[in-house]
Design a protein around this motif. Structure first.
Motif, PDB file in Angstrom:
ATOM      1  N   LYS A 320       0.798  -1.208   0.050  1.00 24.55           N
ATOM      2  CA  LYS A 320      -0.085  -0.069  -0.065  1.00 24.55           C
ATOM      3  C   LYS A 320       1.061   1.272   0.000  1.00 24.55           C
ATOM      4  O   LYS A 320       0.548   2.229  -0.636  1.00 24.55           O
ATOM      5  CB  LYS A 320      -0.887   0.052   1.293  1.00 24.55           C
ATOM      6  N   LYS A 321       2.093   1.207   0.837  1.00 24.97           N
ATOM      7  CA  LYS A 321       2.907   2.393   1.110  1.00 24.97           C
ATOM      8  C   LYS A 321       3.577   2.521  -0.529  1.00 24.97           C
ATOM      9  O   LYS A 321       3.631   3.755  -1.068  1.00 24.97           O
ATOM     10  CB  LYS A 321       3.755   2.232   2.008  1.00 24.97           C
ATOM     11  N   GLN A 322       3.958   1.566  -1.170  1.00 28.66           N
ATOM     12  CA  GLN A 322       4.830   1.637  -2.375  1.00 28.66           C
ATOM     13  C   GLN A 322       3.682   2.230  -3.441  1.00 28.66           C
ATOM     14  O   GLN A 322       3.934   2.945  -4.260  1.00 28.66           O
ATOM     15  CB  GLN A 322       5.208   0.104  -2.830  1.00 28.66           C
ATOM     16  N   ALA A 323       2.468   1.655  -3.522  1.00 27.79           N
ATOM     17  CA  ALA A 323       1.503   2.166  -4.261  1.00 27.79           C
ATOM     18  C   ALA A 323       1.349   3.837  -4.063  1.00 27.79           C
ATOM     19  O   ALA A 323       0.862   4.388  -5.045  1.00 27.79           O
ATOM     20  CB  ALA A 323       0.348   1.138  -4.315  1.00 27.79           C
ATOM     21  N   ALA A 324       0.947   3.870  -2.761  1.00 28.47           N
ATOM     22  CA  ALA A 324       0.657   5.378  -2.445  1.00 28.47           C
ATOM     23  C   ALA A 324       1.943   6.114  -3.125  1.00 28.47           C
ATOM     24  O   ALA A 324       1.706   7.362  -3.562  1.00 28.47           O
ATOM     25  CB  ALA A 324       0.448   5.583  -0.951  1.00 28.47           C
ATOM     26  N   GLU A 325       3.107   5.729  -2.796  1.00 24.05           N
ATOM     27  CA  GLU A 325       4.229   6.661  -3.096  1.00 24.05           C
ATOM     28  C   GLU A 325       4.237   6.647  -4.703  1.00 24.05           C
ATOM     29  O   GLU A 325       4.521   7.696  -5.109  1.00 24.05           O
ATOM     30  CB  GLU A 325       5.511   6.025  -2.677  1.00 24.05           C
ATOM     31  N   GLU A 326       3.886   5.464  -5.562  1.00 22.58           N
ATOM     32  CA  GLU A 326       3.954   5.391  -6.954  1.00 22.58           C
ATOM     33  C   GLU A 326       2.831   6.526  -7.556  1.00 22.58           C
ATOM     34  O   GLU A 326       2.992   7.302  -8.252  1.00 22.58           O
ATOM     35  CB  GLU A 326       3.725   4.054  -7.440  1.00 22.58           C
ATOM     36  N   ARG A 327       1.804   6.603  -6.912  1.00 16.66           N
ATOM     37  CA  ARG A 327       0.717   7.432  -7.092  1.00 16.66           C
ATOM     38  C   ARG A 327       1.045   8.881  -6.864  1.00 16.66           C
ATOM     39  O   ARG A 327       0.892   9.643  -7.917  1.00 16.66           O
ATOM     40  CB  ARG A 327      -0.741   7.195  -6.282  1.00 16.66           C
ATOM     41  N   ALA A 328       1.677   9.111  -5.838  1.00 17.91           N
ATOM     42  CA  ALA A 328       2.288  10.394  -5.423  1.00 17.91           C
ATOM     43  C   ALA A 328       3.027  10.819  -6.413  1.00 17.91           C
ATOM     44  O   ALA A 328       3.250  12.221  -6.738  1.00 17.91           O
ATOM     45  CB  ALA A 328       2.707  10.306  -3.944  1.00 17.91           C
TER      46      ALA A 328
END
Length: 457
Positions: A320-328
């Motif tokens: 989730k953190k990686q996906a959030a970072e990728e989205r950001a």
């Protein structure tokens, strides 16, 4: 969820479960007595069906914070009005643990309502009715038995002649009465003859019978003799000494035998009990070992499940953190691209505006230089460039690569350059004419044109 009806009352294990057939009451302090404490019993009931009997109350130490209640229908609710400490004390009282510090709670009326008093008059009346019914039933049964016997006997006596006639008819039809023969009795089994005693054989063979002495100690002499000793025999029949000493010896021997037998039995019993205890101890140890092994396996399994759950949760959180970072990052990159694109568009618009202004100014300046209208204006146009404005080439494009013109703007610039060159040539020719004839006057549509002498003045 409904309270389990199979949970027993066990205050030592933290289980406080009770079922009440009658109404349950908790106590609250009466506010009308400020000088002494007075407790008022209050009945609880189901908030849905308003049932106040057949309630089940439960509280589990370490799991519940308030007392839960349920009715017979299955409605379950919490009772914050019941104090947990008072409820636990009442459960201990019901379990048989007398605590003097909590006797005031029972005296105040806390707990299940007491049963109604016994109505002895009604009980005696009901007992008399039951006894009367029992006596009536027994009397009727006895009368029925007597009537049945009398009726059976009368029927038998009445049917006796009929039975005799029937037997006679059957006998005559069969051919007469058969002679009475021997009874068919079962012969007795022959008994095994007993073995005769030895005396009978002696008597049958004519042998002389000789009895031995009755007392084997003194050989019926009554005295125990030895060199220098002669005492009465204590083993002969009829002597007081024998009756005492022999009985004592026999009783002692019998007691010794009984003691030995009982000791042997006790040893066997003790041995069996020890073996049974040892077997039970081994079985208990094996069960304990199996339980410990099962608990260890369960603990390992639980730890593995918890570790797997934690690992899965960590992986999910990391994903989730990686996906959030990728989205950001994608959002930031998109914003940066949009900002760059907007800045480029703004720069392009500014450059276009600047080029348009420069081209318009260049065209206006070139037009003004190509066709001067007022006297006293000095034109200075060089080949391929206009002084003071911007440098352009023969193709109409600026020499500075920062400024680029469209085809239309370049064509306009080329036309302006041609007009400027033409204007310069005309100006040179006019200057030559003016130098040749200083007093010459030139006129145009806009008025007279001054010469270089006039300009010098």
């Amino acid at each position: 969820m409904p309270i389990s009806p199979w949970r027993p009352l066990s205050p030592d294990n933290g289980d406080h479960y009770l079922f009440f057939e009658r109404r349950f009451r908790y106590v609250v302090e009466d506010p009308e007595h400020p000088w002494r404490r007075v407790w008022v019993p209050t009945v609880i009931a189901c908030p849905v069906c308003e049932a106040d009997t057949g309630l089940r109350l439960a509280y589990k130490v370490g799991m519940d914070t308030v007392v839960e209640a349920s009715c017979r229908v299955g409605h379950t609710w919490i009772e914050p009005r019941i104090d947990v400490s008072q409820w636990m004390a009442y459960c201990r009282f019901r379990a048989g643990q007398q605590e003097f510090d909590w006797l005031w709670l029972i005296e105040a009326g806390y707990g299940e309502e007491p049963p109604p008093p016994i109505d002895y008059v009604e009980e005696l009346r009901l007992a008399a009715v039951e006894v009367t019914k029992y006596g009536r039933r027994k009397a009727k049964a006895k009368v029925r038995r007597v009537k049945k016997r009398v009726r059976t006997r009368a029927r038998t006596e009445a049917m006796r002649p009929v039975a005799a006639l029937l037997r006679m008819a059957w006998t005559m039809q069969a051919g007469g009465i058969e002679p009475v023969g021997k009874p068919r009795r079962r012969l007795a089994e022959p008994k095994i003859p007993k073995t005769p005693p030895v005396a009978a054989y002696r008597k049958a063979y004519g042998m002389k019978t000789q009895r031995g002495p009755k007392c084997l100690i003194c050989e019926d002499s009554g005295q125990l003799t030895a060199p220098g000793i002669s005492i009465p025999c204590t083993e002969c029949e009829g002597s007081v000494e024998r009756t005492t000493a022999a009985a004592i010896v026999a009783a002692a021997g019998k007691r010794a035998v009984d003691d030995d037998r009982r000791a042997a039995e006790r040893r066997v019993v003790h041995t069996k009990a020890a073996e049974r205890r040892a077997a039970e101890r081994r079985a208990a140890e094996e069960r304990a070992a199996e339980e410990r092994a099962a608990e260890e396996r369960a603990a390992k399994k639980q730890a593995a499940e918890e570790q797997a759950a934690k690992k899965q949760a960590a992986e999910e959180q990391a994903a989730k953190k990686q996906a959030a970072e990728e989205r950001a990052a994608k959002k930031q990159a998109a914003e940066e691209r949009a900002a760059k694109k907007q800045a480029a568009e703004e720069r392009a618009a500014e450059e276009k505006t600047t080029r348009e202004k420069a081209a318009a100014k260049l065209v206006a300046q070139t037009a003004s230089d190509a066709a001067p209208r007022h006297a006293g204006v000095r034109q200075s146009v060089a080949a391929g460039k206009t002084a003071g404005i911007i440098q352009v080439g023969r193709d109409g494009q600026p020499l500075n690569p920062r400024f680029r013109l469209t085809e239309e703007e370049a064509a306009a610039v080329r036309d302006a350059i041609e007009l400027g060159l033409l204007a310069g040539r005309i100006a040179r020719e006019v200057g030559a004419i003016a130098a040749a004839a200083p007093d010459a006057q030139l006129s145009g549509r806009e008025g007279p044109v001054s010469t270089s002498a006039d300009r010098d003045q």
